[in-house]
Write a protein that holds these residues in place. Structure first.
Motif, PDB file in Angstrom:
ATOM      1  N   ASN A  68      22.475  47.623  42.699  1.00  0.00           N
ATOM      2  CA  ASN A  68      22.545  47.871  44.125  1.00  0.00           C
ATOM      3  C   ASN A  68      21.442  47.046  44.759  1.00  0.00           C
ATOM      4  O   ASN A  68      20.942  46.106  44.137  1.00  0.00           O
ATOM      5  CB  ASN A  68      22.372  49.362  44.420  1.00  0.00           C
ATOM      6  CG  ASN A  68      23.660  50.120  44.249  1.00  0.00           C
ATOM      7  OD1 ASN A  68      24.591  49.935  45.011  1.00  0.00           O
ATOM      8  ND2 ASN A  68      23.718  50.961  43.229  1.00  0.00           N
ATOM      9  N   ASN A  69      21.067  47.423  45.944  1.00  0.00           N
ATOM     10  CA  ASN A  69      20.023  46.662  46.607  1.00  0.00           C
ATOM     11  C   ASN A  69      18.934  47.607  47.084  1.00  0.00           C
ATOM     12  O   ASN A  69      18.418  47.465  48.190  1.00  0.00           O
ATOM     13  CB  ASN A  69      20.654  45.902  47.775  1.00  0.00           C
ATOM     14  CG  ASN A  69      19.951  44.599  48.011  1.00  0.00           C
ATOM     15  OD1 ASN A  69      18.906  44.335  47.403  1.00  0.00           O
ATOM     16  ND2 ASN A  69      20.475  43.799  48.904  1.00  0.00           N
ATOM     17  N   LEU A  70      18.616  48.578  46.251  1.00  0.00           N
ATOM     18  CA  LEU A  70      17.691  49.621  46.663  1.00  0.00           C
ATOM     19  C   LEU A  70      16.251  49.155  46.555  1.00  0.00           C
ATOM     20  O   LEU A  70      15.901  48.384  45.664  1.00  0.00           O
ATOM     21  CB  LEU A  70      17.902  50.863  45.806  1.00  0.00           C
ATOM     22  CG  LEU A  70      19.271  51.501  45.970  1.00  0.00           C
ATOM     23  CD1 LEU A  70      19.550  52.479  44.858  1.00  0.00           C
ATOM     24  CD2 LEU A  70      19.371  52.188  47.319  1.00  0.00           C
ATOM     25  N   GLU A  71      15.444  49.661  47.454  1.00  0.00           N
ATOM     26  CA  GLU A  71      14.023  49.356  47.440  1.00  0.00           C
ATOM     27  C   GLU A  71      13.254  50.640  47.206  1.00  0.00           C
ATOM     28  O   GLU A  71      13.779  51.721  47.467  1.00  0.00           O
ATOM     29  CB  GLU A  71      13.587  48.794  48.796  1.00  0.00           C
ATOM     30  CG  GLU A  71      14.152  47.442  49.091  1.00  0.00           C
ATOM     31  CD  GLU A  71      13.995  47.101  50.553  1.00  0.00           C
ATOM     32  OE1 GLU A  71      13.122  47.691  51.210  1.00  0.00           O
ATOM     33  OE2 GLU A  71      14.762  46.253  51.027  1.00  0.00           O
ATOM     34  N   CYS A  72      12.078  50.511  46.762  1.00  0.00           N
ATOM     35  CA  CYS A  72      11.273  51.711  46.572  1.00  0.00           C
ATOM     36  C   CYS A  72       9.888  51.290  46.169  1.00  0.00           C
ATOM     37  O   CYS A  72       9.701  50.573  45.207  1.00  0.00           O
ATOM     38  CB  CYS A  72      11.884  52.589  45.501  1.00  0.00           C
ATOM     39  SG  CYS A  72      11.220  54.210  45.476  1.00  0.00           S
ATOM     40  N   ASN A 111      17.920  46.022  40.991  1.00  0.00           N
ATOM     41  CA  ASN A 111      17.699  46.452  42.364  1.00  0.00           C
ATOM     42  C   ASN A 111      16.538  45.649  42.911  1.00  0.00           C
ATOM     43  O   ASN A 111      16.212  44.589  42.372  1.00  0.00           O
ATOM     44  CB  ASN A 111      17.434  47.959  42.402  1.00  0.00           C
ATOM     45  CG  ASN A 111      18.715  48.764  42.444  1.00  0.00           C
ATOM     46  OD1 ASN A 111      19.448  48.701  43.415  1.00  0.00           O
ATOM     47  ND2 ASN A 111      18.986  49.498  41.374  1.00  0.00           N
ATOM     48  N   ASN A 112      15.929  46.152  43.947  1.00  0.00           N
ATOM     49  CA  ASN A 112      14.830  45.435  44.590  1.00  0.00           C
ATOM     50  C   ASN A 112      13.591  46.327  44.584  1.00  0.00           C
ATOM     51  O   ASN A 112      12.869  46.397  45.568  1.00  0.00           O
ATOM     52  CB  ASN A 112      15.283  45.071  46.020  1.00  0.00           C
ATOM     53  CG  ASN A 112      14.454  43.972  46.637  1.00  0.00           C
ATOM     54  OD1 ASN A 112      13.563  43.412  45.987  1.00  0.00           O
ATOM     55  ND2 ASN A 112      14.707  43.664  47.905  1.00  0.00           N
ATOM     56  N   LEU A 113      13.391  47.049  43.461  1.00  0.00           N
ATOM     57  CA  LEU A 113      12.269  47.983  43.387  1.00  0.00           C
ATOM     58  C   LEU A 113      10.965  47.216  43.261  1.00  0.00           C
ATOM     59  O   LEU A 113      10.880  46.260  42.503  1.00  0.00           O
ATOM     60  CB  LEU A 113      12.405  48.914  42.192  1.00  0.00           C
ATOM     61  CG  LEU A 113      13.698  49.696  42.060  1.00  0.00           C
ATOM     62  CD1 LEU A 113      13.643  50.577  40.829  1.00  0.00           C
ATOM     63  CD2 LEU A 113      13.942  50.540  43.286  1.00  0.00           C
ATOM     64  N   ASN A 150      13.861  44.000  38.379  1.00  0.00           N
ATOM     65  CA  ASN A 150      13.326  44.462  39.646  1.00  0.00           C
ATOM     66  C   ASN A 150      12.075  43.648  39.926  1.00  0.00           C
ATOM     67  O   ASN A 150      11.896  42.575  39.348  1.00  0.00           O
ATOM     68  CB  ASN A 150      13.036  45.960  39.576  1.00  0.00           C
ATOM     69  CG  ASN A 150      14.275  46.785  39.785  1.00  0.00           C
ATOM     70  OD1 ASN A 150      14.848  46.778  40.870  1.00  0.00           O
ATOM     71  ND2 ASN A 150      14.706  47.485  38.750  1.00  0.00           N
ATOM     72  N   LYS A 151      11.223  44.172  40.793  1.00  0.00           N
ATOM     73  CA  LYS A 151       9.989  43.440  41.097  1.00  0.00           C
ATOM     74  C   LYS A 151       8.790  44.318  40.819  1.00  0.00           C
ATOM     75  O   LYS A 151       7.849  44.373  41.616  1.00  0.00           O
ATOM     76  CB  LYS A 151      10.002  43.006  42.557  1.00  0.00           C
ATOM     77  CG  LYS A 151      11.063  41.973  42.828  1.00  0.00           C
ATOM     78  CD  LYS A 151      11.110  41.609  44.283  1.00  0.00           C
ATOM     79  CE  LYS A 151      12.233  40.643  44.551  1.00  0.00           C
ATOM     80  NZ  LYS A 151      12.607  40.677  45.971  1.00  0.00           N
ATOM     81  N   LEU A 152       8.840  45.055  39.746  1.00  0.00           N
ATOM     82  CA  LEU A 152       7.736  45.958  39.416  1.00  0.00           C
ATOM     83  C   LEU A 152       6.514  45.159  38.987  1.00  0.00           C
ATOM     84  O   LEU A 152       6.633  44.134  38.312  1.00  0.00           O
ATOM     85  CB  LEU A 152       8.170  46.913  38.305  1.00  0.00           C
ATOM     86  CG  LEU A 152       9.326  47.831  38.686  1.00  0.00           C
ATOM     87  CD1 LEU A 152       9.861  48.559  37.483  1.00  0.00           C
ATOM     88  CD2 LEU A 152       8.892  48.814  39.764  1.00  0.00           C
TER      89      LEU A 152
HETATM   90  C1  LIG Z   1      13.774  42.844  48.590  1.00  0.00           C
HETATM   91  O1  LIG Z   1      12.730  43.447  49.318  1.00  0.00           O
HETATM   92  C2  LIG Z   1      11.914  42.562  50.077  1.00  0.00           C
HETATM   93  C3  LIG Z   1      10.856  43.365  50.769  1.00  0.00           C
HETATM   94  O2  LIG Z   1      10.245  44.223  49.890  1.00  0.00           O
HETATM   95  C4  LIG Z   1      12.777  41.816  51.092  1.00  0.00           C
HETATM   96  O3  LIG Z   1      11.973  40.873  51.776  1.00  0.00           O
HETATM   97  C5  LIG Z   1      13.902  41.109  50.365  1.00  0.00           C
HETATM   98  O4  LIG Z   1      14.763  40.503  51.305  1.00  0.00           O
HETATM   99  C6  LIG Z   1      14.693  42.082  49.531  1.00  0.00           C
HETATM  100  N1  LIG Z   1      15.649  41.338  48.749  1.00  0.00           N
HETATM  101  C7  LIG Z   1      16.936  41.610  48.817  1.00  0.00           C
HETATM  102  C8  LIG Z   1      17.819  40.786  47.972  1.00  0.00           C
HETATM  103  O5  LIG Z   1      17.366  42.473  49.541  1.00  0.00           O
END
Ligand SMILES: *[C@@H]1O[C@H](CO)[C@@H](O)[C@H](O)[C@H]1NC(C)=O
Ligand SMILES: *[C@@H]1O[C@H](CO)[C@@H](O)[C@H](O)[C@H]1NC(C)=O
Ligand SMILES: *[C@@H]1O[C@H](CO)[C@@H](O)[C@H](O)[C@H]1NC(C)=O
Ligand SMILES: *[C@@H]1O[C@H](CO)[C@@H](O)[C@H](O)[C@H]1NC(C)=O
Ligand SMILES: *[C@@H]1O[C@H](CO)[C@@H](O)[C@H](O)[C@H]1NC(C)=O
Ligand SMILES: *[C@@H]1O[C@H](CO)[C@@H](O)[C@H](O)[C@H]1NC(C)=O
Ligand SMILES: *[C@@H]1O[C@H](CO)[C@@H](O)[C@H](O)[C@H]1NC(C)=O
Ligand SMILES: *[C@@H]1O[C@H](CO)[C@@H](O)[C@H](O)[C@H]1NC(C)=O
Ligand SMILES: *[C@@H]1O[C@H](CO)[C@@H](O)[C@H](O)[C@H]1NC(C)=O
Length: 490
Positions: free
Chosen positions: A205-209, A229-231, A300-302
């Motif tokens: 998914n494209n979840l952040e946290c 995801n984009n954790l 992710n981006k941990l």
């Molecule tokens: C992931 O999160 C960052 C901010 O934390 C944002 O700038 C970036 O666009 C996001 N990437 C995606 C693929 O949504």
């Protein structure tokens, strides 16, 4: 048969359409089970539908096409609807939201489209909702939170939007499977309130946290997949799921995934959860699912270090932290992960030495620390670790020792000159001698046996052989006689 209440013809090779007379005349039919046949065509035609007492309709595993027929909305007592693995299309009908008795709504692997209707918020008795592998789009209905729901499978659809307030109050939830969708935004706070949550799949998914510590107090959590995801942020120190501790009660643990619902056969209800371990994606079902445990935070981006508390997860089977930006060293507490079978730490920025205690992991069949910044010696090639090849260690410039082509010096760091590799060579020679003795003995036995068998089978060669032996014995005898000193001869 207008008194028929139960009809179960499942698991046969019946073909053709569902006969119209069935739906017209069997007016007291409560259970209709035609699962796993070769039935085709539409489900029911609207004209003559009289199955008004229907409690359970199981048509899963056929070749049915068309929409979910609207006439079914007249069966207002319906408790279970099982339509998985067909070719049904069209939108999810909003009248399903008026079937207030519905407990199981199981329709994965069809071609259903459109959003989940807002009317679903009225389904207060729903326990299992499975619409996975369809073409469903849109947001989840806001404040959709059936109070008794236990399983939600919506993976492999095109759902989007944020997870703000769906399921916020569904404290009995055991499985939340929303993988392979387009959900975005933060992982919501309510996840931390789902005290019975056992399987959490939010992959792709494209979840952040920023903070994953929401998961820390979920005592029963056993399988987490938040990969792709984009954790961001660090792995929380408190992420040591109690369900995976040594002293956690297994019996209590394994009963938690059986959903209620109408009595009778659980056909079409078997819960499936997909999880990647040992570099392969598996579908876990039934009892096997209740034994599986793992954490996948890959892609992710941990950042930050791997907390040493992860070493408390002694019951974990699979841990994947690859493709992040983790730094620091590999905690030596990993040697406590007694049951781990798959450990993937590749593609990070880990440094320091690989803790040698890790070779105590006897069940491990996949191990990778490739593409980090590790230094020192690779793990001794004994037990399970003798099976891991160069691919498990590659991409670490300062790592040395077998199976890498670079050898170590006496201090166990990368040797710059090739001469300083004596102890490794000694090891090799020692191994070679062992193998040589075994090989020699084996070959000897094989040779003797081969000769014996040939002689036993072939009488002509046998005679020739004994004749030869006799000749040799005679010549030896005379040779010895001729060469013995005179005094011994008599
Ligand atoms: C992931 O999160 C960052 C901010 O934390 C944002 O700038 C970036 O666009 C996001 N990437 C995606 C693929 O949504
Ligand atoms: C999903 O819908 C799109 C168009 O909306 C269609 O092209 C695609 O084939 C559908 N996929 C499935 C699996 O039904
Ligand atoms: C959690 O599950 C147990 C049984 O496994 C059940 O007794 C309990 O009511 C559930 N908790 C909630 C909040 O539903
Ligand atoms: C994992 O599987 C892919 C193919 O599915 C393969 O290319 C890759 O080498 C495997 N990785 C390891 C470390 O074995
Ligand atoms: C770990 O995750 C990555 C990315 O999701 C995947 O390619 C790899 O196969 C996984 N490793 C294992 C051992 O399953
Ligand atoms: C978790 O591990 C740490 C050391 O890594 C230890 O001090 C702590 O007591 C452990 N906690 C539990 C609950 O076992
Ligand atoms: C990883 O983290 C380091 C700092 O800790 C940073 O310099 C680097 O850009 C990060 N790499 C990625 C791919 O985010
Ligand atoms: C790799 O580790 C060494 C020390 O072991 C350090 O000097 C070097 O800066 C690290 N490289 C990166 C890219 O982090
Ligand atoms: C035994 O010797 C043969 C012949 O040299 C060799 O091919 C084979 O690999 C040896 N077996 C072992 C287990 O080393």
């Amino acid at each position: 048969m207008n008194s028929l209440e139960t009809l179960d013809l499942s698991n046969n090779k019946l073909s053709g359409e569902i006969p119209e007379h069935l739906a017209k005349s069997c007016i007291v039919l409560r259970l209709l089970v035609l699962s796993h046949n070769n039935l085709e065509g539409q489900i029911f035609s609207a004209a003559n539908f009289n199955l008004l007492s229907l409690l359970r309709l199981q048509l899963d595993g056929n070749h049915l096409i068309g929409k979910i027929p609207e006439c079914l909305s007249n069966s207002s007592d319906l408790v279970g609807l099982y339509l998985s693995d067909n070719h049904l299309s069209g939108r999810i009908p909003s009248w399903l939201g008026n079937m207030l008795e519905l407990v199981d709504l199981i329709m994965p692997n069809n071609h259903l489209q459109g959003p989940i209707p807002l009317e679903f918020c009225q389904l207060q008795n729903l326990q299992v909702l499975n619409l996975a592998e369809n073409n469903i789009s849109g947001d989840l209905p806001s404040r959709f939170s059936p109070p008794q729901i236990q399983q939600v499978h919506l993976s492999k659809n095109k759902l989007e939007g944020q997870l703000k307030d769906a399921f916020f109050n569904s404290s009995s939830l055991v499985t939340l499977d929303l993988g392979y969708n387009r959900f975005s935004g933060e992982i919501p706070n309510w996840i931390g309130w789902l005290s019975n949550l056992t399987y959490l799949i939010l992959t792709h998914n494209n979840l952040e946290c920023e903070v994953l510590h929401l998961l820390c107090h979920l005592e029963r959590l056993r399988l987490i997949d938040l990969s792709h995801n984009n954790l961001s942020g660090q792995i929380p120190h408190c992420l040591d799921m109690t369900a995976l501790h040594d002293n956690y009660d297994v019996a209590f643990n394994t009963t938690s995934s059986t959903a209620g619902g109408p009595s009778g056969s659980p056909m079409g209800k078997e819960e499936t959860v997909e999880f990647t371990t040992k570099n392969i994606s598996y579908s876990y079902q039934g009892r096997v699912l209740t034994y599986m445990s793992g954490v996948d935070l890959s892609c992710n981006k941990l950042i930050g270090e791997i907390p040493h508390q992860i070493g408390n997860l002694t019951r974990i089977h699979s841990l994947n932290l690859s493709y992040n930006n983790l730094t620091g060293s590999i905690p030596s507490t990993f040697s406590n992960l007694e049951q781990i079978e798959s450990l993937d730490l590749s593609h990070n920025n880990l440094n320091g030495k690989i803790p040698p205690q890790i070779i105590e992991l006897y069940y491990i069949t996949f191990f990778s620390v490739a593409y980090n910044n590790l230094s020192g010696k690779t793990l001794a090639r004994i037990a399970q670790f003798s099976t891991f090849e160069e691919i498990s260690y590659r991409g670490n410039d300062l790592l040395c020792g077998l199976p890498l082509p670079k050898s170590c010096d006496a201090n166990g760091s990368l040797a710059l000159a090739p001469k300083a590799s004596t102890d490794i060579e000694e090891d090799n020679n020692f191994m070679d001698m062992d193998i040589f003795y075994i090989n020699f003995t084996a070959s000897y036995i094989v040779a003797v046996l081969t000769i014996a068998i040939i002689l036993y089978v072939n009488p002509y060669w046998r005679r020739t052989w004994f004749y030869l032996v006799e000749t040799w014995m005679t010549s030896c005898y005379y040779f010895i006689i001729d060469h013995l000193p005179k005094g011994f001869r008599h």
